[in-house]
Design a protein around this motif. Structure first.
Motif, mmCIF file in Angstrom:
data_model
loop_
_atom_site.group_PDB
_atom_site.id
_atom_site.type_symbol
_atom_site.label_atom_id
_atom_site.label_comp_id
_atom_site.label_asym_id
_atom_site.label_seq_id
_atom_site.Cartn_x
_atom_site.Cartn_y
_atom_site.Cartn_z
ATOM 1 N N UNK A 1 32.947 56.615 -0.663
ATOM 2 C CA UNK A 1 33.591 57.708 0.073
ATOM 3 C C UNK A 1 34.414 58.566 -0.873
ATOM 4 N N UNK A 2 35.147 57.910 -1.781
ATOM 5 C CA UNK A 2 35.959 58.668 -2.728
ATOM 6 C C UNK A 2 35.084 59.553 -3.595
ATOM 7 N N UNK A 3 33.913 59.061 -3.988
ATOM 8 C CA UNK A 3 32.987 59.852 -4.792
ATOM 9 C C UNK A 3 32.488 61.055 -4.004
ATOM 10 N N UNK A 4 32.189 60.863 -2.721
ATOM 11 C CA UNK A 4 31.764 61.976 -1.867
ATOM 12 C C UNK A 4 32.850 63.039 -1.774
ATOM 13 N N UNK A 5 34.071 62.580 -1.571
ATOM 14 C CA UNK A 5 35.192 63.521 -1.429
ATOM 15 C C UNK A 5 35.373 64.325 -2.713
ATOM 16 N N UNK B 1 47.340 61.470 6.850
ATOM 17 C CA UNK B 1 48.051 60.206 6.841
ATOM 18 C C UNK B 1 47.599 59.327 7.987
ATOM 19 N N UNK B 2 47.171 58.100 7.660
ATOM 20 C CA UNK B 2 46.661 57.170 8.660
ATOM 21 C C UNK B 2 45.436 57.730 9.362
ATOM 22 N N UNK B 3 44.505 58.255 8.544
ATOM 23 C CA UNK B 3 43.228 58.754 9.039
ATOM 24 C C UNK B 3 42.112 58.031 8.287
ATOM 25 N N UNK B 4 41.072 57.678 9.002
ATOM 26 C CA UNK B 4 39.939 56.982 8.386
ATOM 27 C C UNK B 4 38.876 58.011 8.001
ATOM 28 N N UNK B 5 38.523 58.044 6.718
ATOM 29 C CA UNK B 5 37.515 58.974 6.228
ATOM 30 C C UNK B 5 36.201 58.228 6.031
ATOM 31 N N UNK B 6 35.194 58.610 6.827
ATOM 32 C CA UNK B 6 33.869 57.992 6.734
ATOM 33 C C UNK B 6 32.792 59.063 6.944
ATOM 34 N N UNK B 7 32.665 60.012 6.030
ATOM 35 C CA UNK B 7 31.662 61.064 6.213
ATOM 36 C C UNK B 7 30.254 60.491 6.128
ATOM 37 N N UNK B 8 29.408 60.848 7.092
ATOM 38 C CA UNK B 8 28.020 60.379 7.061
ATOM 39 C C UNK B 8 27.177 61.232 6.128
ATOM 40 N N UNK B 9 27.580 62.499 5.953
ATOM 41 C CA UNK B 9 26.870 63.393 5.043
ATOM 42 C C UNK B 9 27.759 63.776 3.881
ATOM 43 N N UNK B 10 27.432 64.911 3.282
ATOM 44 C CA UNK B 10 28.210 65.389 2.151
ATOM 45 C C UNK B 10 29.512 66.037 2.615
ATOM 46 N N UNK B 11 30.523 65.974 1.763
ATOM 47 C CA UNK B 11 31.782 66.669 2.000
ATOM 48 C C UNK B 11 31.690 68.037 1.330
ATOM 49 N N UNK C 1 42.901 56.823 12.992
ATOM 50 C CA UNK C 1 42.142 57.927 13.583
ATOM 51 C C UNK C 1 40.930 58.238 12.713
ATOM 52 N N UNK C 2 39.759 58.330 13.332
ATOM 53 C CA UNK C 2 38.533 58.684 12.622
ATOM 54 C C UNK C 2 38.465 60.191 12.423
ATOM 55 N N UNK C 3 38.603 60.631 11.194
ATOM 56 C CA UNK C 3 38.513 62.058 10.914
ATOM 57 C C UNK C 3 37.114 62.533 11.294
ATOM 58 N N UNK C 4 36.994 63.565 12.177
ATOM 59 C CA UNK C 4 35.691 63.937 12.755
ATOM 60 C C UNK C 4 34.719 64.523 11.733
ATOM 61 N N UNK C 5 33.440 64.317 11.984
ATOM 62 C CA UNK C 5 32.399 64.744 11.059
ATOM 63 C C UNK C 5 32.395 66.249 10.839
#
Length: 452
Positions: A183-187, A154-164, A136-140
């Protein structure tokens, strides 16, 4: 119970007392059900912080499409009802699996958590999956929130286009996901108040840099990836100079394992790994040197916990004469069903633990591979067990205990020998205890050696 002047004593209580009574009920549904007791109670439930929990296992055959739709419909109805509640403290939802068919519904649940209900604790965890490629794509819109304090995905895809921007988040758990260092750095940069991070079978990260002084607890479960490239290295290098509590879990291989680079502030370390390097006979020493390296990085912790694989390797380290790094730990827990031939390795390890004050040995952890039996023959192991003697002292050990012990009578001799060794070498020992598993219940023996 009637009261003077009519009504009943319960109804006539001040509202703040009634709210306190309702707040101690086990779940939010019972709070709502109590509203039927009196017309004065009808809307009190709205002022009680609600905790919502939806488990797909409550549905028969939840992996069936019809049942999956029934489950999502049930969650949607409940959330519509709870929209009028003044405060939703926690919202936990556990769908059986993710399908594109329910994407809109899951988006609604996330929106309810971060925008409508403004919950402090949100869990969205799919119970099983066929492939990480269909997560599941976690929504922006969900990457910006100032209320969330605990988030479990759990079982979610994290792909933020901007800042978290999770400014108040203190605990984050991500499981069964593909991520990148970017992505981990953004989070991490978007969680300035994060105190606890758990990565459970997260792949794609080769280097984990944690520089925040507030993030003090890190739990990482390593994951075997499916790769067509046998030469690809999935080693995770951890740089976390301010971490106080570290847990390394999971199944490691020669190219899928941890490397500690900077964990200088550690107070507590849990090494509950199961390491399987290819070609065991050829690489068994490599496995043991890997343990040596890990122990070197945690030598200054105050609290150490070791799993069965670590304890299996201790005997081989002792057999080879490889020294265990001197340590300063004060609490040590060994999780393994010990055998007589573990005795030399355990004693050798304890001899390097001169600062130890408390020792706990938990038998409720079977050792899977019996590595020493692959490295030596029976006669050699028996000889080393029967002839080993140690001249060392544990000047600070005050207490040790054995828990979940369920050994046979033939194993008691080994336990007695270990107890004797500890008693003779622990000059400050005050008490020790044994908890036996006997016919489904625990039987405790506590012994006082010296009174305070």
């Amino acid at each position: 119970m009637a009261s003077i002047g009519g009504g009943d004593r319960l109804t006539n209580l001040p509202e703040e007392i009634l709210l306190q009574i309702l707040s101690v009920l086990p779940n939010s549904r019972q709070v709502v059900q109590m509203s039927v007791l009196s017309s004065q109670w009808r809307f009190l439930w709205k002022s009680i912080p609600a905790s919502l929990y939806f488990n797909s296992e409550d549905y028969l055959n939840p992996d069936d499409e019809e049942n999956m739709l029934a489950y999502t419909a049930c969650v949607n109805r409940e959330l519509h009802y709870w929209r009028s509640c003044e405060k939703i403290k926690s919202f936990r939802v556990f769908p059986q699996s993710y399908e594109e068919l329910i994407k809109h519904d899951v988006d609604l649940w996330v929106n309810f958590a971060v925008n409508v209900g403004k919950v402090e604790e949100f869990t969205l965890k799919f119970c099983y999956f066929d492939s990480l490629d269909f997560a599941y794509n976690f929504p922006e819109f969900a990457y910006t929130n100032t209320v969330l304090r605990n988030l479990v995905l759990g079982y979610c895809r994290l792909r933020p286009s901007g800042n978290v921007k999770w400014s108040n988040l203190v605990s984050l758990s991500i499981g069964d996901a593909v991520m990148t260092e970017g992505v981990m750095e953004k989070v991490l940069s978007g969680c300035p108040n994060l105190e606890c991070l758990e990565l459970d079978k997260v792949v794609g990260i080769h280097r984990l840099d944690i520089t925040s002084v507030k993030l003090r607890k890190l739990i990482v479960t390593i994951y075997e990836t499916e790769s067509d490239d046998d030469d690809e290295d999935h080693c995770l290098k951890i740089h976390a100079p301010h971490i106080l509590h570290l847990e390394l879990l999971g199944l490691c291989y020669d190219k899928i394992h941890f490397q500690l680079r900077n964990v200088a502030s550690l107070v507590t370390a849990v090494l509950s790994l199961n390491v399987h390097f290819a070609d065991l006979e050829e690489n068994l020493e490599k496995e043991c040197r890997y343990l040596q390296e890990l122990l070197h990085h945690v030598a200054n912790v105050k609290n150490l916990e070791l799993g069965p694989w670590c304890i299996e390797c201790l005997s081989i380290l002792e057999f080879k004469g490889w020294p265990v790094p001197p340590s300063s730990w004060k609490f040590l827990k060994l999780n393994a069903a010990l055998e007589p031939y573990d005795y030399p390795g355990i004693c050798s390890f304890l001899s390097s633990s001169s600062c130890l004050e408390t020792l706990v040995i938990d038998w409720c952890h079977p050792k899977p591979r019996k590595l020493l039996s692959m490295y030596t023959n029976e006669d050699e192991r028996r000889r080393r067990f029967e002839t080993h003697s140690f001249n060392w002292s544990m000047p600070h050990l005050k207490m040790f205990k054995f828990i979940n012990f369920c050994g046979k009578s033939s194993e008691n001799k080994f336990v007695d020998l270990l107890i004797k060794c500890l008693r003779e070498n622990a000059i400050a020992l005050k008490k020790y205890g044994i908890a036996l598993k006997f016919k489904g219940r625990d039987v405790f023996w506590n012994y006082v050696v010296r009174s305070s």
